[in-house]
Design an enzyme around this catalytic site. Structure first.
Site, PDB file in Angstrom:
ATOM      1  N   SER A 141       7.240   0.005  -3.963  1.00 32.79           N
ATOM      2  CA  SER A 141       7.121  -0.586  -4.716  1.00 32.79           C
ATOM      3  C   SER A 141       7.623  -0.393  -5.852  1.00 32.79           C
ATOM      4  O   SER A 141       8.854   1.227  -5.864  1.00 32.79           O
ATOM      5  CB  SER A 141       5.943  -0.915  -5.369  1.00 32.79           C
ATOM      6  OG  SER A 141       5.930  -1.152  -6.536  1.00 32.79           O
ATOM      7  N   TYR A 154      -1.609   3.729  -8.886  1.00 35.79           N
ATOM      8  CA  TYR A 154      -0.095   2.540  -7.956  1.00 35.79           C
ATOM      9  C   TYR A 154       0.598   3.359  -8.763  1.00 35.79           C
ATOM     10  O   TYR A 154       1.603   3.565  -7.106  1.00 35.79           O
ATOM     11  CB  TYR A 154      -0.820   1.731  -8.762  1.00 35.79           C
ATOM     12  CG  TYR A 154      -0.191   0.436  -7.717  1.00 35.79           C
ATOM     13  CD1 TYR A 154      -0.484   0.618  -6.116  1.00 35.79           C
ATOM     14  CD2 TYR A 154       0.714  -0.114  -7.531  1.00 35.79           C
ATOM     15  CE1 TYR A 154      -0.200   0.053  -5.037  1.00 35.79           C
ATOM     16  CE2 TYR A 154       1.833  -0.831  -6.580  1.00 35.79           C
ATOM     17  CZ  TYR A 154       1.751  -0.928  -5.801  1.00 35.79           C
ATOM     18  OH  TYR A 154       2.788  -1.866  -4.573  1.00 35.79           O
TER      19      TYR A 154
HETATM   20  P1  NAP Z   1      -2.516  -7.490   1.711  1.00 36.46           P
HETATM   21  O1  NAP Z   1      -2.038  -9.131   2.038  1.00 36.46           O
HETATM   22  O2  NAP Z   1      -3.451  -7.151   0.765  1.00 36.46           O
HETATM   23  O3  NAP Z   1      -1.554  -6.325   3.016  1.00 36.46           O
HETATM   24  C1  NAP Z   1      -2.815  -5.150   2.948  1.00 36.46           C
HETATM   25  C2  NAP Z   1      -2.086  -4.847   4.575  1.00 36.46           C
HETATM   26  O4  NAP Z   1      -2.929  -3.253   4.200  1.00 36.46           O
HETATM   27  C3  NAP Z   1      -3.825  -5.587   4.967  1.00 36.46           C
HETATM   28  O5  NAP Z   1      -2.895  -5.309   5.950  1.00 36.46           O
HETATM   29  C4  NAP Z   1      -4.389  -4.114   4.754  1.00 36.46           C
HETATM   30  O6  NAP Z   1      -5.794  -4.875   5.917  1.00 36.46           O
HETATM   31  C5  NAP Z   1      -4.433  -3.726   5.075  1.00 36.46           C
HETATM   32  N1  NAP Z   1      -5.557  -2.202   4.651  1.00 36.46           N
HETATM   33  C6  NAP Z   1      -6.066  -1.786   3.047  1.00 36.46           C
HETATM   34  N2  NAP Z   1      -6.079  -1.149   3.032  1.00 36.46           N
HETATM   35  C7  NAP Z   1      -6.862  -0.056   4.763  1.00 36.46           C
HETATM   36  C8  NAP Z   1      -7.222   0.490   5.306  1.00 36.46           C
HETATM   37  N3  NAP Z   1      -7.589   0.959   3.993  1.00 36.46           N
HETATM   38  N4  NAP Z   1      -6.736   1.133   6.033  1.00 36.46           N
HETATM   39  C9  NAP Z   1      -5.496   0.026   7.116  1.00 36.46           C
HETATM   40  N5  NAP Z   1      -5.338  -0.856   6.558  1.00 36.46           N
HETATM   41  C10 NAP Z   1      -5.537  -1.139   5.208  1.00 36.46           C
HETATM   42  O7  NAP Z   1      -0.949  -6.890   0.624  1.00 36.46           O
HETATM   43  P2  NAP Z   1       1.133  -6.759   1.030  1.00 36.46           P
HETATM   44  O8  NAP Z   1       1.443  -7.254  -0.645  1.00 36.46           O
HETATM   45  O9  NAP Z   1       0.911  -7.007   2.221  1.00 36.46           O
HETATM   46  O10 NAP Z   1       1.278  -4.964   1.065  1.00 36.46           O
HETATM   47  C11 NAP Z   1       1.280  -4.524   2.165  1.00 36.46           C
HETATM   48  C12 NAP Z   1       2.107  -3.407   1.118  1.00 36.46           C
HETATM   49  O11 NAP Z   1       2.700  -3.906   0.297  1.00 36.46           O
HETATM   50  C13 NAP Z   1       2.079  -2.248   0.212  1.00 36.46           C
HETATM   51  O12 NAP Z   1       2.074  -1.145   0.896  1.00 36.46           O
HETATM   52  C14 NAP Z   1       1.404  -2.639  -0.895  1.00 36.46           C
HETATM   53  O13 NAP Z   1       1.675  -2.202  -1.897  1.00 36.46           O
HETATM   54  C15 NAP Z   1       3.234  -2.889  -0.908  1.00 36.46           C
HETATM   55  N6  NAP Z   1       4.048  -4.190  -2.087  1.00 36.46           N
HETATM   56  C16 NAP Z   1       3.264  -5.162  -2.355  1.00 36.46           C
HETATM   57  C17 NAP Z   1       3.601  -5.606  -3.449  1.00 36.46           C
HETATM   58  C18 NAP Z   1       3.198  -7.270  -3.806  1.00 36.46           C
HETATM   59  O14 NAP Z   1       3.815  -7.302  -4.442  1.00 36.46           O
HETATM   60  N7  NAP Z   1       2.125  -7.800  -2.751  1.00 36.46           N
HETATM   61  C19 NAP Z   1       4.750  -5.177  -4.210  1.00 36.46           C
HETATM   62  C20 NAP Z   1       4.891  -4.222  -3.814  1.00 36.46           C
HETATM   63  C21 NAP Z   1       4.513  -3.677  -2.918  1.00 36.46           C
HETATM   64  P3  NAP Z   1      -7.133  -4.596   5.802  1.00 36.46           P
HETATM   65  O15 NAP Z   1      -7.826  -5.209   4.944  1.00 36.46           O
HETATM   66  O16 NAP Z   1      -8.065  -5.772   7.376  1.00 36.46           O
HETATM   67  O17 NAP Z   1      -7.612  -3.177   6.421  1.00 36.46           O
END
Ligand code: NAP
Length: 264
Positions: A141, A154
């Site tokens: 991130s 985080y």
């Molecule tokens: P998201 O839509 O909330 O996706 C998160 C994913 O992780 C979901 O598939 C969730 O599925 C899974 N997950 C959560 N807890 C888990 C666990 N204990 N075991 C296995 N799987 C788990 O959010 P996203 O934005 O796509 O995030 C993906 C990545 O991008 C993350 O690493 C996040 O830190 C990073 N990121 C996001 C942003 C942003 O602004 N969105 C910015 C920078 C970085 P289940 O709930 O089904 O387990």
């Protein structure tokens, strides 16, 4: 259909960025293993991709913050010779301030964002090195380099992802294994609701669509880039930051305290 490229194992593939990686990698010719907790959501993503691409898509429901589940995914990564790519994407965030945050929630975040990513990487690296090929994509991130922006745990967890990836890059040089670290800025996914601030509360000009983020990150990978920051328009900013860090690195450890710390 694209030429087969082996299998990509994607964590956090049930929604958001991970589900888009799944779609795009299948279209590039990868078979998939999709990991997340929600079996039903994984199956929905998997079925749509099977229909659209005809590729083989397996789902492995697992809670990566739970050691017994994590060990099963580690074993698959270590032993399944078809696996050619690991996308370490599963992660959770928080917008809670240190004084308001629940420490057990912070520990759960470290277990997923740090421990699981580290263990899955350690499981697959020996197999990739032995084969002389394989790709690891670690989703960090922008808070890795801007920890003041959101919750500090985080930010720290994503700084770990960046530092761990930087070290790995130096260690796997010459092995044929590739590593990319992606630093997304704010991206429109469920992440924000889970983190505690709806994405609609952010200024629109700082929020990227998830499909744009993933397509840009995959373009960075195709260009052979190590650190990809899709929202950073002036790439010389990162180059200068890295050059300054690396120039300083050689001067950080010496056998005498700096003059400013010597008593007058
Ligand atoms: P998201 O839509 O909330 O996706 C998160 C994913 O992780 C979901 O598939 C969730 O599925 C899974 N997950 C959560 N807890 C888990 C666990 N204990 N075991 C296995 N799987 C788990 O959010 P996203 O934005 O796509 O995030 C993906 C990545 O991008 C993350 O690493 C996040 O830190 C990073 N990121 C996001 C942003 C942003 O602004 N969105 C910015 C920078 C970085 P289940 O709930 O089904 O387990």
């Amino acid at each position: 259909m694209n030429k087969a490229k082996g299998t990509a194992l994607i964590t956090g593939a049930s929604s958001g960025i991970g589900a888009l990686y799944a779609d795009r990698l299948a279209r590039q010719g990868y078979d998939l293993i999709l990991v997340a907790r929600s079996a039903a959501k994984l199956e929905t993503v998997a079925e749509a991709i099977r229909q659209a691409t005809g590729r083989k898509v397996d789902t492995l429901p697992a809670d990566l913050a739970k050691p017994s589940d994590l060990r099963l995914i580690e074993a698959r990564l270590a032993n399944d010779r078809s696996i050619a790519m690991l996308v370490n994407n599963a992660g959770v965030g928080s917008t809670a301030r240190a004084l308001d945050a629940d420490v057990d929630t912070m520990s759960a975040m470290v277990a997923l964002n740090v421990e699981a990513l580290m263990r899955l990487t350690y499981a697959v690296v020996p197999a990739f090195v032995a084969r002389g090929r394989g790709t690891i994509v670690n989703i960090a991130s922008i808070v890795a380099v801007a920890p003041e922006v959101l919750n500090g745990v985080y930010g720290g967890s994503k700084a770990f992802v960046l530092a761990f990836s930087q070290n790995l890059l130096s260690e796997i040089e010459g092995t044929g294994v590739k590593i990319q670290v992606v630093l997304p800025g704010a991206t429109a996914t469920d992440f924000w609701d889970i983190a505690g601030t709806p994405v609609e509360h952010l200024p629109g000009e700082i929020v990227m669509r998830a499909d744009q983020l993933v397509d840009a990150a995959l373009n960075g990978l195709a260009q052979g880039e190590f650190a990809t920051i899709p929202g950073l328009h002036d790439a010389t900013r990162w180059d200068a930051f890295e050059a300054a860090r690396q120039a300083m690195a050689g001067e950080l450890s010496t056998n005498t305290p700096a003059a400013r710390y010597l008593a007058a």
